[in-house]
Design a protein around this motif. Structure first.
Motif, PDB file in Angstrom:
ATOM      1  N   MET A  22      -0.265   4.922  -1.630  1.00 47.91           N
ATOM      2  CA  MET A  22      -0.578   6.009  -0.695  1.00 47.91           C
ATOM      3  C   MET A  22       0.099   7.309  -1.114  1.00 47.91           C
TER       4      MET A  22
ATOM      5  N   HIS B 115       0.816  -1.221   0.000  1.00 44.07           N
ATOM      6  CA  HIS B 115       0.000   0.000   0.000  1.00 44.07           C
ATOM      7  C   HIS B 115       0.846   1.266   0.000  1.00 44.07           C
ATOM      8  N   LEU B 116       2.159   1.150   0.227  1.00 44.88           N
ATOM      9  CA  LEU B 116       2.975   2.343   0.431  1.00 44.88           C
ATOM     10  C   LEU B 116       2.999   3.255  -0.788  1.00 44.88           C
TER      11      LEU B 116
ATOM     12  N   ASP C  22      -2.091   8.637  -3.659  1.00 44.44           N
ATOM     13  CA  ASP C  22      -3.280   9.189  -2.990  1.00 44.44           C
ATOM     14  C   ASP C  22      -3.027  10.625  -2.538  1.00 44.44           C
ATOM     15  N   ALA C  23      -1.841  10.841  -1.963  1.00 43.88           N
ATOM     16  CA  ALA C  23      -1.514  12.175  -1.448  1.00 43.88           C
ATOM     17  C   ALA C  23      -1.461  13.198  -2.570  1.00 43.88           C
TER      18      ALA C  23
ATOM     19  N   HIS D  86      -7.424   5.254  -3.772  1.00 44.37           N
ATOM     20  CA  HIS D  86      -6.630   4.160  -3.215  1.00 44.37           C
ATOM     21  C   HIS D  86      -7.229   2.797  -3.568  1.00 44.37           C
TER      22      HIS D  86
END
Length: 206
Positions: free
Chosen positions: A20, A16-17, A23-24, A57
């Motif tokens: 993410m 998920h890193l 996502d940001a 995500h």
């Protein structure tokens, strides 16, 4: 012909890193747009922004998977897809990345780029061989232990089962230990130990 098997990697927290980070970026872009229409000053505007980030995500994680078929392994990520024929693969090896947090990566090792059998290599020397495509990323190597009951462990064991079904036994859950179907782990370690002893005995005395 065996069925194609797709293993989705969302149970692996380390996978998920990178999504993410995307996502940001997406959230920042949405905030800029929201600000342009004068909505960022309202508390209620936070809810659709958060919903948007969650949706970004979820969509990304749908495309985090590994697909196995008779002729190839396909590594699928939102930003790329790579299909590698089994005939190109020599074996498997874990590496670690000492960022914060530490992650462990299972690499494919290509034919012609595998460590030489029967030669002792230090960890820095072995690192040169752990540069192939990454099948999966873990926070804990314990999750790659056979029979691990955690969600991440069950997912990792699915990957290991499919690799073994296509002729590639998994390496021990330790970094920089190459595993090839041509030799058992014991044969590899024995040959490496013999070479280390031979080289030590050949060193001139001070």
């Amino acid at each position: 012909m065996a069925a194609t098997v797709t293993v989705r990697l969302y149970p692996l927290a380390a996978e998920h890193l990178l999504p993410m980070a995307v996502d940001a970026v997406a959230l920042c872009a949405a905030i800029v747009v929201w600000g342009a229409v004068g909505l960022t000053g309202r508390a209620v505007a936070v809810i659709p922004l958060l919903v948007f980030a969650v949706l970004v995500h979820v969509v990304q994680m749908y495309w985090v998977a590994v697909r196995f078929d008779d002729t190839a392994i396909t590594i699928i990520r939102p930003w790329r897809r790579r299909r590698i024929e089994w005939s190109r693969v020599a074996g498997l090896m874990y590496s670690s990345r000492s960022a914060s947090p530490t992650t462990y990566r299972l690499h494919l090792v290509f034919r012609g780029a595998e460590p030489p059998f029967g030669r002792y290599l230090s960890n820095p020397e072995l690192m040169r061989y752990a540069t192939g495509p990454v099948v999966m990323t873990l926070f804990r190597l314990e999750d790659a232990e056979p029979g691990s009951s955690s969600r991440a462990g069950r997912c990792a064991n699915q990957i290991m089962t499919e690799l073994a079904r296509h002729g590639f036994p998994p390496p021990a859950p330790r970094i920089l230990q190459y595993r090839s179907p041509e030799f058992t782990a014991e044969e590899w370690m024995h040959a490496s130990a013999e070479d280390m002893i031979r080289r030590r005995d050949e060193e001139p005395e001070p």
